[in-house]
Design an enzyme around this catalytic site. Structure first.
Site, PDB file in Angstrom:
ATOM      1  N   HIS A  61       0.814  -1.209   0.000  1.00  0.00           N
ATOM      2  CA  HIS A  61       0.000   0.000   0.000  1.00  0.00           C
ATOM      3  C   HIS A  61       0.852   1.265   0.000  1.00  0.00           C
ATOM      4  CE1 HIS A  61      -3.707   2.251   0.734  1.00  0.00           C
ATOM      5  NE2 HIS A  61      -3.047   2.957   1.626  1.00  0.00           N
ATOM      6  N   TYR A  64       4.310   0.692  -3.231  1.00  0.00           N
ATOM      7  CA  TYR A  64       4.016   0.419  -4.641  1.00  0.00           C
ATOM      8  C   TYR A  64       5.063  -0.519  -5.247  1.00  0.00           C
ATOM      9  CZ  TYR A  64       0.647   4.243  -4.316  1.00  0.00           C
ATOM     10  OH  TYR A  64      -0.406   5.037  -3.951  1.00  0.00           O
ATOM     11  N   GLU A 110      -8.239   8.030  -3.868  1.00  0.00           N
ATOM     12  CA  GLU A 110      -7.596   6.987  -3.061  1.00  0.00           C
ATOM     13  C   GLU A 110      -8.619   5.938  -2.645  1.00  0.00           C
ATOM     14  OE1 GLU A 110      -5.230   8.152   0.241  1.00  0.00           O
ATOM     15  OE2 GLU A 110      -3.498   8.599  -1.030  1.00  0.00           O
ATOM     16  N   HIS A 112     -10.075   3.048   0.220  1.00  0.00           N
ATOM     17  CA  HIS A 112     -10.162   2.596   1.613  1.00  0.00           C
ATOM     18  C   HIS A 112     -11.027   1.346   1.615  1.00  0.00           C
ATOM     19  CE1 HIS A 112      -9.318   4.377   5.782  1.00  0.00           C
ATOM     20  NE2 HIS A 112      -8.213   4.413   5.074  1.00  0.00           N
ATOM     21  N   ASN A 113     -10.576   0.361   0.829  1.00  0.00           N
ATOM     22  CA  ASN A 113     -11.395  -0.808   0.542  1.00  0.00           C
ATOM     23  C   ASN A 113     -11.514  -1.777   1.714  1.00  0.00           C
ATOM     24  OD1 ASN A 113     -11.473   0.298  -2.027  1.00  0.00           O
ATOM     25  ND2 ASN A 113      -9.839  -1.000  -2.807  1.00  0.00           N
ATOM     26  N   ARG A 133      -7.146  15.373   3.755  1.00  0.00           N
ATOM     27  CA  ARG A 133      -5.869  15.836   4.317  1.00  0.00           C
ATOM     28  C   ARG A 133      -4.782  15.884   3.250  1.00  0.00           C
ATOM     29  NH1 ARG A 133      -7.416  12.492   8.276  1.00  0.00           N
ATOM     30  NH2 ARG A 133      -5.817  10.951   7.804  1.00  0.00           N
ATOM     31  N   ASP A 134      -4.825  14.967   2.289  1.00  0.00           N
ATOM     32  CA  ASP A 134      -3.883  15.058   1.164  1.00  0.00           C
ATOM     33  C   ASP A 134      -4.038  16.385   0.442  1.00  0.00           C
ATOM     34  OD1 ASP A 134      -2.503  12.688   1.394  1.00  0.00           O
ATOM     35  OD2 ASP A 134      -3.845  11.554   0.105  1.00  0.00           O
ATOM     36  N   GLN A 332      -6.358   9.014  12.890  1.00  0.00           N
ATOM     37  CA  GLN A 332      -6.703  10.031  11.902  1.00  0.00           C
ATOM     38  C   GLN A 332      -6.521  11.456  12.446  1.00  0.00           C
ATOM     39  OE1 GLN A 332      -8.043   9.015   8.461  1.00  0.00           O
ATOM     40  NE2 GLN A 332      -6.585   7.614   9.390  1.00  0.00           N
TER      41      GLN A 332
END
EC number: 6.3.5.3
Length: 767
Positions: A61, A64, A110, A112-113, A133-134, A332
């Site tokens: 994750h 990569y 993105e 979050h699966n 936040r990104d 978070q």
């Protein structure tokens, strides 16, 4: 500083003196060769803290490691024209594109699966929090979010659990933040039964001078951690959940899923933007996957290369957390910033104003080492590049699946012969599609999102793209959309991925915006399976080639692998987000005709072929096989240019692209948008294209759209299309009195009949 818990600290000196001590590298997701490589890099065994850092940062994750060799194509195939408006490309928290007049836009998709399957509410909520936040870490204010959800069969008992939780989490977090939800997707398929997908996209805007990058520069600058306290939630989330397949033999603890607090994030956003606006920050990094491990190593690696941290200064929510847990926690609503010493007092004043907790952890050094102490004893001493950027890279073997030839030979026409032909049969098929799981109204979901908060949303679901004003003086704005037909990708990963790109591009153009950038979220099964890896490699090749031909660059994105349960992969699902630019959002084009447009002409743009493989009608008949519709990206560009120019010049009043469900569903959706009927005649078009009425209504041929043209503009519109040699046909008129969609000589559907079929499905299944 918190009280130091009493447990044995594995220091660097201790690690050097106990080389043979057993370590839980496998439990942390590392392979044996990776563990041995870490020992080689360090010249000793890693400490517990170092092992924690490497395990999360070298996870699939975060690193990569299986996808890098293919993702390079996005950079290798970028032309000079594609770079013209790119201010920040791949490699930062999010890409940034120039809008003109000193404005810039940043966006990213993105996944979050896995967390959203284990704990749907928190998994989906923290997906929104993380992507927002990104955006703010780049210096931008978030102005919109979109989400793409893929779940199992609509009537499966567990689907209700996941959908209720995920939608509640997304809407609660986004609505509380005050960021409008402007669109997305909802798809049901048994492929996702044990591994649903929750992909989130956020859009933010800033002035050029406000763009900030994630780096720790300036020796002596202070390292600040601020936001929520660090807790035991989300420990190892990146490595355990997102880098491993689900398996009935494995139990995943719920604390692995992060818990979100949108109220804290709202304060965090305002505090961060005020720090930026006062020019108090040298570098900043959000804490998402891998937490402090990621923030410290990436900031240090991108800056001077050195950082010294005292970990006991971290304010913890839970007692007794070990150093490794603190380093791995993905709690978070946290940010890490690099602050010049002279700005410390001003920074503290702003954080206190917004009631945001903070702790000073250390400073930037020129040692080239990331050194982390625990109560004065060194527990981490690494070259940050080896953690953040120089991890393992795998060129995994891949091969075309053994089933691919048989799958593609199993065409819809060869398998299904009892097709609708009479008017009554075509009418019934249209109603069945309107009420089907994937084409039914998504109001049950979208009504839970506040799409108008902030006051700048000018278009949102169910229109083809969401549109938000950026500059209230000039009405400059942006459009965003997310798309992917994974059935197409399964049939042909190269062309299917280009079809996902083309549909998203077309939706932006249909709204009247100029497509300017792409962000993708690439969801696939295990990279250790050569057949899955082939799907991934072909998709990347197709997307890179497609972006080059459309001349729209990929500015960022996400890869999500190991989406499988008990060895069964999801469909390969490259979700494509495209961002578009408006000079003036008041020129936008909505996707349905209105009563005020009574008598306006309805035109079909493009031609239709017999392309039903992978279609929603085929899905309705439980068939999947053959080849997806043909891709013609040159024709997509031409169609897009026509739609954009026609919208800008006032030649069209409404437009809707033709995709899933074909022409029949497009016409029905346009009528349902404002509850207004139309009279349609299709015989001449069917004869022109050499197809029967069933094919014309339900084929999913690409590069097509339906537009509404005022009578005063018909000559100009036709002249424009003729000059570009693009086929168009006048197929009907808006009829505000009819209150029905009339397909002449075939069937008639009242608005009420269509609405009942379209809007009852989700309510029936989910209440």
């Amino acid at each position: 500083m918190t009280d130091t818990p009493e447990f044995n600290i594995d220091t660097v000196d201790n690690a050097a003196g106990t080389p043979n001590e057993s370590q839980p590298w496998a439990e942390l997701g590392l392979k044996e060769n990776e563990y041995e490589e870490i020992r080689k890099i360090l010249g000793r065994r890693p400490t517990a803290g170092e092992l924690a850092m490497y395990s999360v940062m070298w996870s699939e994750h975060c690193s990569y490691k299986s996808s890098k060799v293919h993702l390079r194509q996005f950079g290798d195939k970028v032309t000079e024209k594609m770079k013209e408006n790119m201010l920040v490309g791949i490699g930062q928290n999010a890409g940034v594109t120039d809008l003109g007049d000193g404005w810039a836009v940043t966006f990213k998709v993105e996944s979050h699966n896995s967390p959203s399957y284990i704990e749907p509410f928190q998994g989906a909520a923290t997906g929104i929090g993380g992507i927002v936040r990104d955006i703010i870490s780049m210096g931008a204010r978030p102005i919109a979010v979109l989400d793409a959800l893929r779940l199992g069969k609509i009537d499966h008992p567990d689907t209700k659990r996941v959908l209720h939780g995920a939608v509640a989490g997304l809407s609660h977090y986004g609505n509380t933040l005050g960021v409008p939800g402007i669109g997305g997707e909802l798809v049901f398929d048994s492929s996702y039964q044990g591994n649903p997908l929750v992909n989130a996209m956020a859009i933010g805007v800033m002035r050029h001078e406000d763009i900030h990058l994630a780096n720790a520069s300036g020796v002596g600058n202070k390292v600040l951690l601020y936001g929520a306290r660090t807790g035991a939630d989300g420990i190892g989330g990146a490595s355990v959940l997102a880098s491993e397949s689900f398996d009935d033999s494995k139990e995943v603890e719920r604390p692995t899923v992060q818990a979100g607090d949108p109220f804290t994030e709202k304060s965090l956003i305002e505090a961060t933007l005020e720090l930026f606006s006062n020019d108090l920050v040298e570098g900043i990094q959000d804490l998402g996957a891998a937490g402090i491990s990621c923030a410290t190593s990436e900031l240090a690696s991108n800056g001077e290369g050195g950082m010294h941290i005292e970990l006991t200064n971290v304010i913890c929510r839970d007692e007794g957390m070990t150093p490794g847990e603190i380093l791995m926690s993905e709690s978070q609503e946290r940010m890490m910033a690099v602050i010049p010493p002279q700005n410390v007092d001003k920074v503290e004043g702003i954080l206190n104003k917004w009631d945001v907790e903070y702790a000073w952890l250390g400073e930037v050094t020129d040692t080239g080492r990331l050194i982390i102490d625990w109560d004065g004893e060194t527990i981490v001493d690494v070259d940050p590049r080896t953690v953040a950027h120089d991890g393992p890279v795998y060129d995994r073997p891949y091969q075309r699946p053994a089933f691919q030839d048989e799958l593609q030979a199993n065409t819809f026409r060869s398998a299904v012969t009892d097709l609708p032909s009479t008017g009554d049969e075509l009418k019934a098929a249209t109603l069945d599609l309107l009420g089907s799981a994937n084409l039914c109204s998504k109001k049950w979901v979208t009504d839970q999102f506040d799409s108008r908060v902030q006051g700048n949303t000018t278009m949102s679901a169910p229109d083809d793209a969401g549109v938000v004003r950026v500059d209230e003086n000039t009405n400059m704005g942006v459009a965003g959309t997310m798309d992917c037909n994974a059935r197409y990708v399964y049939l042909d990963p190269y062309h299917g991925s280009q079809l996902a790109l083309a549909e998203s591009y077309r939706n932006i153009a249909t709204a009247g915006a100029v497509p300017v950038a792409v962000s993708d979220c690439l969801n696939y099964g295990s990279p250790e399976n050569p057949e899955t890896m082939w799907q991934f490699a072909e998709s990347i090749r197709g997307l890179a080639d497609g972006c080059q031909e459309l001349e729209v660059p990929v500015t960022g994105g996400n890869v999500s692998l190991y989406n499988q349960t008990n060895g069964v992969d999801i469909f390969p699902t490259p979700v494509i987000g495209v961002l578009g630019r408006f000079d003036d959002v008041t020129r936008r084009t909505e996707s349905g005709w209105t009563a005020d447009q009574d008598g306006a002409a309805i035109y079909l743009m493009g031609t239709t072929a017999d392309e039903l493989d992978g279609s929603e009608y085929a899905n309705l008949r439980d068939h999947l096989g053959g080849l997806p519709p043909k891709v013609d990206l040159k024709k997509e560009v031409l169609l897009g240019d026509l739609l954009i120019n026609a919208s800008r010049d006032g030649m069209i009043d409404a437009a809707h692209d033709i995709s899933e469900g074909g022409l029949a569903v497009t016409l029905a959706e346009m009528a349902l948008r404002y509850g207004v009927g139309a009279r349609i005649t299709l015989e001449e078009v069917a004869e022109r294209d050499g197809i029967d009425m069933f094919t014309l209504l339900f084929s999913e041929s690409q590069a097509r759209a339906v537009v509404v043209v005022p009578r005063s503009e018909e000559v100009r519109f036709n002249d424009m299309c003729t000059a570009r040699n693009f086929p168009v046909a006048r197929i009907g008129v808006v009829d505000a009195q009819a209150n029905a969609l009339q397909i002449q000589d075939q069937f008639e559907l009242t608005v009420d009949q269509m609405r009942e079929a379209n809007e009852s499905t989700l309510v029936k299944h989910f209440g």
